[in-house]
Design a protein around this motif. Sequence first.
Motif, short mmCIF file in Angstrom:
data_model
loop_
_atom_site.label_atom_id
_atom_site.label_comp_id
_atom_site.label_asym_id
_atom_site.label_seq_id
_atom_site.Cartn_x
_atom_site.Cartn_y
_atom_site.Cartn_z
N GLY A 31 6.26 2.86 3.29
CA GLY A 31 4.93 2.81 3.89
C GLY A 31 4.83 1.81 5.03
O GLY A 31 4.25 2.10 6.07
N ASN A 32 5.42 0.64 4.84
CA ASN A 32 5.41 -0.37 5.89
C ASN A 32 6.17 0.09 7.13
O ASN A 32 5.75 -0.15 8.26
N SER A 147 4.38 6.70 -4.85
CA SER A 147 3.34 7.11 -3.89
C SER A 147 2.29 6.03 -3.72
O SER A 147 1.81 5.79 -2.60
N VAL A 148 1.93 5.36 -4.82
CA VAL A 148 0.98 4.25 -4.73
C VAL A 148 1.55 3.15 -3.86
O VAL A 148 0.86 2.58 -2.99
N GLY A 149 2.82 2.83 -4.06
CA GLY A 149 3.46 1.81 -3.23
C GLY A 149 3.48 2.19 -1.76
O GLY A 149 3.24 1.36 -0.88
N ALA A 150 3.76 3.48 -1.50
CA ALA A 150 3.76 3.95 -0.11
C ALA A 150 2.38 3.82 0.52
O ALA A 150 2.25 3.43 1.69
N LEU A 151 1.34 4.11 -0.26
CA LEU A 151 -0.03 3.98 0.26
C LEU A 151 -0.36 2.51 0.52
O LEU A 151 -0.99 2.18 1.54
N ILE A 152 0.06 1.61 -0.38
CA ILE A 152 -0.19 0.17 -0.18
C ILE A 152 0.56 -0.32 1.05
O ILE A 152 0.01 -1.06 1.89
N GLY A 153 1.82 0.09 1.18
CA GLY A 153 2.60 -0.29 2.35
C GLY A 153 2.00 0.24 3.64
O GLY A 153 1.97 -0.46 4.66
#
Length: 400
Positions: A31-32, A147-153
């Motif tokens: 995500g970042n 997916s949650v991590g990707a959204l946070i990133g």
Amino acid sequence: MAAELALGQRQLRRARIAIAAVFCVHGAVTGNFATRVPWIQEHAGVSAGQLGLALAFPAIGSSLLMPLSGAITHRFGARNALRGLLALWTLALALPALAPNVSTLCAVLFAYGASAGMADVAMNALGVETENRLGRSIMSSLHGMWSVGALIGSAAGTLAAHLGADARQHHTVAAAVLTLLGLAACQGVLDLRSAPEEAPPPRFALPPRSALAIGAVGFCAVVAEGASLDWSAVYLRDVLDTSAGTAAACTTAFTLAMAVARLVGDRGVDRFGAVRTVRCGGILATLGGLLVVVAPGAAVAMTGFGLMGLGVAVVVPLAFAAAARRGPNPSQAIAGVATITYTSGLVAPSAIGGIADLTSLVVSFGLVTVLALGLVVGARVLRAGARPREAADAAPVHQA
């Protein structure tokens, strides 16, 4: 005895939380990175075509180096291997923003993808083993945490871009933070080691035959996922003549539908089994594809894309779980399935565009719909191998 069982259950619950955190950290790196690609393109001075070439290298690196994960795990143990491979992946986040030209960018993205793929195989193999010992499905929710991590990133990257932060500084700080979080998460995962008499897996090997049929099911899901992520907004804009805001909202809705389905998908797997769950998902995805193809307006098309997201969300996690339960080497089987799915994820967006150039986007999504129907037909291959409750007492590897 009761106290020992309670202690074992507490350790398994801790391992479950820890591996979920690992998936979240892994997704946050992606995500970042994704949000700062425009900055990286401008800094490296590359054209759109050169950027497209460079963005193929992460998938190439992943596909070529993923088989190494099994050998690394065999030598150092699951926890140490995951700790090292995840750290390589999080630290690799700092590299792309430093690239001054297209050749350097291709090289660092190859390394970026290689570290991503090896960590991906290691964490999925540990996720499957944790699932087996718990005796219930968790792989769908683990991918939901990714997916949650990707959204946070993505949110962090969007904020950094909005503030005009230099991506070199942003990614260096993010890499340091995610590395620390990843190392902390790895402390709680299962510390599994191969039996002393077990032969080490080959460093490089072709995907086992058992992985090919499972990979084909994953291929159908990943093509539908990639097509929807990359082309849904274009479809609404070009085919249905919607506004840019509505088109972008469609992609967001598809992403959220997939994340939610993965987070709750384990309940369906535990109740109905992997085969029925994927068949139902295939029916939903096929119905969604049909709605997209015949949609007279944005509302119907967005509903169709949402159904496709719900339908394909749990397929890849279940494919990894099924592959890991076939044969003596879970990491090699997962690497085989991951190679097929990663490669199809790379090819799918370009293939959809090529078909659309020759015909139309409507025809392209008609073919995607046919592949979604393939999930209904091919779901039976996920039946092979022990189910979580059957494998809970097996424990084919030693825990330190």
